[in-house]
Design a protein around this motif. Sequence first.
Motif, PDB file in Angstrom:
ATOM      1  N   VAL A   1      23.608  -9.313   5.791  1.00  0.00           N
ATOM      2  CA  VAL A   1      22.273  -9.774   6.174  1.00  0.00           C
ATOM      3  C   VAL A   1      22.145 -11.234   5.761  1.00  0.00           C
ATOM      4  O   VAL A   1      22.389 -11.596   4.621  1.00  0.00           O
ATOM      5  N   GLN A   2      21.712 -12.052   6.714  1.00  0.00           N
ATOM      6  CA  GLN A   2      21.521 -13.479   6.432  1.00  0.00           C
ATOM      7  C   GLN A   2      20.088 -13.877   6.719  1.00  0.00           C
ATOM      8  O   GLN A   2      19.523 -13.471   7.727  1.00  0.00           O
ATOM      9  N   LEU A   3      19.529 -14.676   5.816  1.00  0.00           N
ATOM     10  CA  LEU A   3      18.174 -15.164   5.958  1.00  0.00           C
ATOM     11  C   LEU A   3      18.211 -16.682   6.010  1.00  0.00           C
ATOM     12  O   LEU A   3      18.842 -17.315   5.160  1.00  0.00           O
ATOM     13  N   GLN A   4      17.546 -17.254   6.982  1.00  0.00           N
ATOM     14  CA  GLN A   4      17.520 -18.705   7.161  1.00  0.00           C
ATOM     15  C   GLN A   4      16.076 -19.177   7.163  1.00  0.00           C
ATOM     16  O   GLN A   4      15.342 -18.934   8.118  1.00  0.00           O
ATOM     17  N   ALA A   5      15.693 -19.849   6.095  1.00  0.00           N
ATOM     18  CA  ALA A   5      14.334 -20.381   5.985  1.00  0.00           C
ATOM     19  C   ALA A   5      14.290 -21.804   6.512  1.00  0.00           C
ATOM     20  O   ALA A   5      15.234 -22.578   6.338  1.00  0.00           O
ATOM     21  N   SER A   6      13.173 -22.149   7.119  1.00  0.00           N
ATOM     22  CA  SER A   6      12.979 -23.501   7.638  1.00  0.00           C
ATOM     23  C   SER A   6      11.498 -23.826   7.658  1.00  0.00           C
ATOM     24  O   SER A   6      10.654 -22.949   7.446  1.00  0.00           O
ATOM     25  N   GLY A   7      11.197 -25.087   7.914  1.00  0.00           N
ATOM     26  CA  GLY A   7       9.812 -25.500   8.072  1.00  0.00           C
ATOM     27  C   GLY A   7       9.229 -26.286   6.924  1.00  0.00           C
ATOM     28  O   GLY A   7       8.089 -26.742   6.993  1.00  0.00           O
ATOM     29  N   GLY A   8       9.974 -26.443   5.853  1.00  0.00           N
ATOM     30  CA  GLY A   8       9.466 -27.210   4.739  1.00  0.00           C
ATOM     31  C   GLY A   8       9.364 -28.686   5.069  1.00  0.00           C
ATOM     32  O   GLY A   8       9.843 -29.153   6.109  1.00  0.00           O
ATOM     33  N   LEU A  17       1.459 -26.441   6.575  1.00  0.00           N
ATOM     34  CA  LEU A  17       2.850 -26.274   6.993  1.00  0.00           C
ATOM     35  C   LEU A  17       3.034 -24.824   7.405  1.00  0.00           C
ATOM     36  O   LEU A  17       2.329 -23.928   6.906  1.00  0.00           O
ATOM     37  N   ARG A  18       4.001 -24.606   8.264  1.00  0.00           N
ATOM     38  CA  ARG A  18       4.361 -23.235   8.626  1.00  0.00           C
ATOM     39  C   ARG A  18       5.847 -23.040   8.360  1.00  0.00           C
ATOM     40  O   ARG A  18       6.682 -23.745   8.944  1.00  0.00           O
ATOM     41  N   LEU A  19       6.144 -22.115   7.488  1.00  0.00           N
ATOM     42  CA  LEU A  19       7.523 -21.777   7.191  1.00  0.00           C
ATOM     43  C   LEU A  19       7.967 -20.611   8.061  1.00  0.00           C
ATOM     44  O   LEU A  19       7.173 -19.723   8.379  1.00  0.00           O
ATOM     45  N   SER A  20       9.238 -20.637   8.395  1.00  0.00           N
ATOM     46  CA  SER A  20       9.803 -19.571   9.198  1.00  0.00           C
ATOM     47  C   SER A  20      11.061 -19.051   8.520  1.00  0.00           C
ATOM     48  O   SER A  20      11.786 -19.805   7.875  1.00  0.00           O
ATOM     49  N   CYS A  21      11.304 -17.768   8.666  1.00  0.00           N
ATOM     50  CA  CYS A  21      12.517 -17.166   8.123  1.00  0.00           C
ATOM     51  C   CYS A  21      13.120 -16.280   9.209  1.00  0.00           C
ATOM     52  O   CYS A  21      12.485 -15.308   9.637  1.00  0.00           O
TER      53      CYS A  21
END
Length: 120
Positions: A1-8, A17-21
């Motif tokens: 399982v891989q999680l990729q956070a973005s939006g910072g 701000l809106r963060l996405s994972c």
Amino acid sequence: VQLQASGGGLVLAGGSLRLSCAVSGGSFSSYIMGWFRQAPGKEREFVVAISWSGRTSDYTDSVKGRFTISRDNAKNTVLLQMNSLKPEDTGVYYCAAARGSWRPSTYDYWGQGTLVTVSS
């Protein structure tokens, strides 16, 4: 399982701000999803979690009324909308996934983190 956070990013106090994972692998709809953050020089802390269906969420007191978590099980994505940001919201934000029951004591999978900086 891989999680990729973005939006910072860098934002002025009072901004949003809106963060996405994005989650790949595993069974997204079976995971409780959470966001954590770690401020400079401090321990990582819980921010918010959302249940498998998205109908239940749990926020730490300091972000209630300002942050909103949501998930899209069709897109394997969890979002964190952050409004009225304060300098004390600064930190690296991590998304995480947990198997098992609501309010898990541990999370099984973690993303790499995305930096949020709120300037006064």
